[in-house]
Motif scaffolding. Structure first.
Motif, PDB file in Angstrom:
ATOM      1  N   GLN A 125       0.820  -1.213   0.000  1.00  0.00           N
ATOM      2  CA  GLN A 125       0.000   0.000   0.000  1.00  0.00           C
ATOM      3  C   GLN A 125       0.855   1.265   0.000  1.00  0.00           C
ATOM      4  N   GLN A 126       2.118   1.118   0.420  1.00  0.00           N
ATOM      5  CA  GLN A 126       3.042   2.255   0.415  1.00  0.00           C
ATOM      6  C   GLN A 126       3.856   2.331  -0.877  1.00  0.00           C
ATOM      7  N   GLN A 193      -3.350   5.112  -5.519  1.00  0.00           N
ATOM      8  CA  GLN A 193      -2.332   6.039  -5.008  1.00  0.00           C
ATOM      9  C   GLN A 193      -1.685   5.420  -3.767  1.00  0.00           C
ATOM     10  N   LYS A 195      -0.170   5.007  -0.029  1.00  0.00           N
ATOM     11  CA  LYS A 195      -0.506   5.583   1.274  1.00  0.00           C
ATOM     12  C   LYS A 195       0.700   5.404   2.182  1.00  0.00           C
ATOM     13  N   GLU A 197       3.143   5.533   5.264  1.00  0.00           N
ATOM     14  CA  GLU A 197       3.044   5.562   6.724  1.00  0.00           C
ATOM     15  C   GLU A 197       4.165   6.404   7.325  1.00  0.00           C
TER      16      GLU A 197
END
Length: 204
Positions: A125-126, A193, A195, A197
C-alpha cells in the motif's frame, strides 16, 4: 585517508557518550573499513546500541546484517526478524516487506502466511514494488488470504507498472478474469495512489 581516520575517532568519542547517530556512523565506518580497520562484529555491537535507542537506520541495518551474516557475524534470523518487526510497526515499508518475506519462508519464526499477507499488504500500500508482486501472488494462490483473482491482478499490475519484468504473472492472472472483471481491475490500477506511513529508514 587522514580525514576519515579523524572522523572515525570523532564519531567513536560521541558514540561512547551514548549518541545514537554517532553510534550508527561508527558502526558503518567499522563495517566499511573507512578510517578504521574493517570489523563487522564490532559494527554489530554499535548498531545494536543505536538500535536499542530507537535509531531507525540502525535498526534496519542491524536487521539486514543479522539476516545475511558477515565475516565474524553469524546469521541470526530470529533477531533480524525482531528488528524488522520493530521498524515495520513504525511504518517502514522495506522492513514490512522483509518481515513479510521471512514469514512466508518461516525464517526467524514459524511459517505464517496470514501474518505475511498483513505485512506485505502494508508495504504494498506504500508502493513497495516487490511487496505488491508478492501480495498479488499470495492472493492468486490463496495463501494466508482468500483466493481473489481480481485483487491479485490489481497488485501484480501495480508491480509490473514499476518493473516490466514482472508482467508475466500479471498477464497470467488476466486470463482468469472475465472482461468486466478485467476492466474493473484495470480501473483500480489507474486510480491507485500509495498511502505512506513514514519515510523509510533505509533511505529508499
Amino acid at each position: 585517508p587522514q580525514n576519515e581516520t579523524a572522523a572515525a575517532q570523532g564519531f567513536l568519542q560521541a558514540a561512547q557518550q551514548g549518541l545514537a547517530a554517532a553510534q550508527f556512523s561508527t558502526a558503518m565506518m567499522l563495517y566499511d573499513g573507512r578510517g578504521v580497520a574493517k570489523d563487522p562484529a564490532q559494527a554489530v555491537q554499535w548498531l545494536r546500541r543505536a538500535a536499542e535507542q530507537g535509531h531507525a537506520r540502525a535498526q534496519y541495518a542491524l536487521g539486514v546484517l543479522l539476516y545475511e551474516g558477515e565475516q565474524g557475524v553469524a546469521p541470526n534470523h530470529a533477531e533480524a526478524a525482531q528488528w524488522f518487526e520493530r521498524l515495520a510497526q513504525q511504518g517502514d515499508r522495506h522492513a514490512q516487506y522483509n518481515l513479510g518475506l521471512m514469514r512466508v519462508r518461516g525464517e526467524g519464526a514459524a511459517q505464517n502466511f496470514a501474518d505475511a499477507v498483513q505485512w506485505l499488504r502494508r508495504a504494498a500500500q506504500q508502493g513497495h514494488t516487490k511487496a505488491q508482486h508478492a501480495l498479488g501472488l499470495m492472493l492468486y494462490h490463496g495463501q494466508g488470504v482468500a483466493q481473489d483473482y481480481p485483487q491479485a491482478y490489481v497488485w501484480l499490475a501495480l508491480a509490473a507498472r514499476q518493473d516490466e519484468e514482472l508482467h508475466a504473472a500479471r498477464d497470467q492472472v488476466a486470463r482468469k478474469l472475465t472482461p468486466v472483471q478485467l476492466e474493473q481491475a484495470q480501473a483500480q490500477v489507474l486510480a491507485w495512489q500509495p498511502k505512506r506511513e513514514r519515510p523509510p529508514a533505509s533511505g529508499r
